[in-house]
Write an enzyme that holds these catalytic residues in place. Structure first.
Site, mmCIF file in Angstrom:
data_model
loop_
_atom_site.group_PDB
_atom_site.id
_atom_site.type_symbol
_atom_site.label_atom_id
_atom_site.label_comp_id
_atom_site.label_asym_id
_atom_site.label_seq_id
_atom_site.Cartn_x
_atom_site.Cartn_y
_atom_site.Cartn_z
ATOM 1 N N ASP A 27 45.479 34.558 49.658
ATOM 2 C CA ASP A 27 44.074 34.832 49.952
ATOM 3 C C ASP A 27 43.498 33.584 50.623
ATOM 4 O O ASP A 27 43.642 33.391 51.829
ATOM 5 C CB ASP A 27 43.397 35.206 48.625
ATOM 6 C CG ASP A 27 41.973 35.659 48.780
ATOM 7 O OD1 ASP A 27 41.702 36.494 49.656
ATOM 8 O OD2 ASP A 27 41.107 35.187 48.019
ATOM 9 N N ASP A 39 46.264 42.854 40.193
ATOM 10 C CA ASP A 39 45.267 43.384 39.263
ATOM 11 C C ASP A 39 43.838 43.133 39.725
ATOM 12 O O ASP A 39 43.577 42.259 40.555
ATOM 13 C CB ASP A 39 45.416 42.697 37.908
ATOM 14 C CG ASP A 39 44.933 41.238 37.964
ATOM 15 O OD1 ASP A 39 45.433 40.477 38.824
ATOM 16 O OD2 ASP A 39 44.037 40.862 37.189
HETATM 17 P P1 IMP Z 1 44.468 32.053 46.730
HETATM 18 O O1 IMP Z 1 44.735 30.821 45.959
HETATM 19 O O2 IMP Z 1 43.010 32.181 47.088
HETATM 20 O O3 IMP Z 1 45.356 32.244 47.937
HETATM 21 O O4 IMP Z 1 44.656 33.248 45.746
HETATM 22 C C1 IMP Z 1 45.836 33.800 45.470
HETATM 23 C C2 IMP Z 1 45.746 34.566 44.157
HETATM 24 O O5 IMP Z 1 44.506 35.281 44.039
HETATM 25 C C3 IMP Z 1 46.813 35.610 44.134
HETATM 26 O O6 IMP Z 1 47.966 35.120 43.503
HETATM 27 C C4 IMP Z 1 46.175 36.708 43.327
HETATM 28 O O7 IMP Z 1 46.426 36.527 41.953
HETATM 29 C C5 IMP Z 1 44.691 36.570 43.551
HETATM 30 N N1 IMP Z 1 44.208 37.549 44.546
HETATM 31 C C6 IMP Z 1 43.738 37.291 45.785
HETATM 32 N N2 IMP Z 1 43.377 38.403 46.428
HETATM 33 C C7 IMP Z 1 43.648 39.414 45.577
HETATM 34 C C8 IMP Z 1 43.515 40.853 45.667
HETATM 35 O O8 IMP Z 1 43.075 41.449 46.678
HETATM 36 N N3 IMP Z 1 43.900 41.551 44.564
HETATM 37 C C9 IMP Z 1 44.397 40.967 43.445
HETATM 38 N N4 IMP Z 1 44.550 39.635 43.321
HETATM 39 C C10 IMP Z 1 44.170 38.879 44.378
#
Ligand code: IMP
Ligand code: MG
Length: 187
Positions: free
Chosen positions: A110, A166
């Site tokens: 994300d 989730d």
């Molecule tokens: P980042 O550190 O912002 O890249 O977030 C990654 C983590 O956020 C992932 O491992 C997911 O657990 C959670 N995440 C981000 N987007 C989603 C989504 O659309 N659905 C579910 N979990 C998400």
């Protein structure tokens, strides 16, 4: 194609964006690519980030036709649907990864903070090599540069659940990836 018997088990599901059969095909392709790329390695470690990557990792490992070891880290980076940019390690992996060909597995990228933070930490532990594999990526949401070596699907900026992912611990058991209506999710 109805792989959900006509109704959704959670009221907040909007629609299926990646059906079960497409996930299966893509996971098989990723397994084939990894099998080829790691033909000469006897020390492949799939390192999954709990809990979201579990379903993906356990399917993927059965499509990799090489000796495989698995381990996990429990990471908190998220509260409900909002990225915090703050990544905490709640439980570390057990394997000494020094000399291993590590493939870091996550469900979705994300902001990119999780992968960036964990990647740095793992490199300090001197693996022989380190690659990143994610089922999903939301490129529009990146806040930092991340390299994803093996990617399942790129998706638009939806919040999605299913196949391990989730919303507030709900929806991990769905066999497809679905977008959700946050106004119906009660959070
Ligand atoms: P980042 O550190 O912002 O890249 O977030 C990654 C983590 O956020 C992932 O491992 C997911 O657990 C959670 N995440 C981000 N987007 C989603 C989504 O659309 N659905 C579910 N979990 C998400
Ligand atoms: Mg996660």
């Amino acid at each position: 194609m109805m792989d959900y018997q006509g109704h959704f088990p959670y009221g907040f599901i909007e629609r299926v964006i990646i059906p079960k059969a497409d996930i299966k095909d893509r996971v098989k392709e990723l397994g084939e690519t990894i099998t080829r790329d790691y033909q000469n390695s006897e020390k492949i470690l799939l390192l999954g980030l709990l809990r979201g990557s579990v379903v993906f990792l356990t399917d993927l490992m059965r499509e990799i036709h090489r000796p495989i070891t698995m381990d996990f880290m429990l990471i908190s980076s998220y509260s409900k649907s909002e990225s915090s940019g703050f990544v905490r390690i709640d439980s570390d992996h057990k394997t000494n990864i020094r000399g291993w060909d590590v493939i870091l597995i996550d469900d979705i990228v994300d902001s990119g903070y999780t992968i960036r933070t964990v990647r740095k930490l793992l490199l300090d532990r001197e693996p022989n090599s380190l690659k990143v594999c994610a089922l999903l990526d939301k490129p529009e949401r990146h806040k930092v540069d991340v390299q994803i070596d093996y990617l399942g699907f790129s998706i638009p900026d939806y919040f999605v659940v299913g196949y391990g992912l989730d919303y507030d611990e709900k929806g991990r058991n769905l066999p497809y990836i679905a977008s959700i209506d946050l106004s119906k999710a009660g959070g």
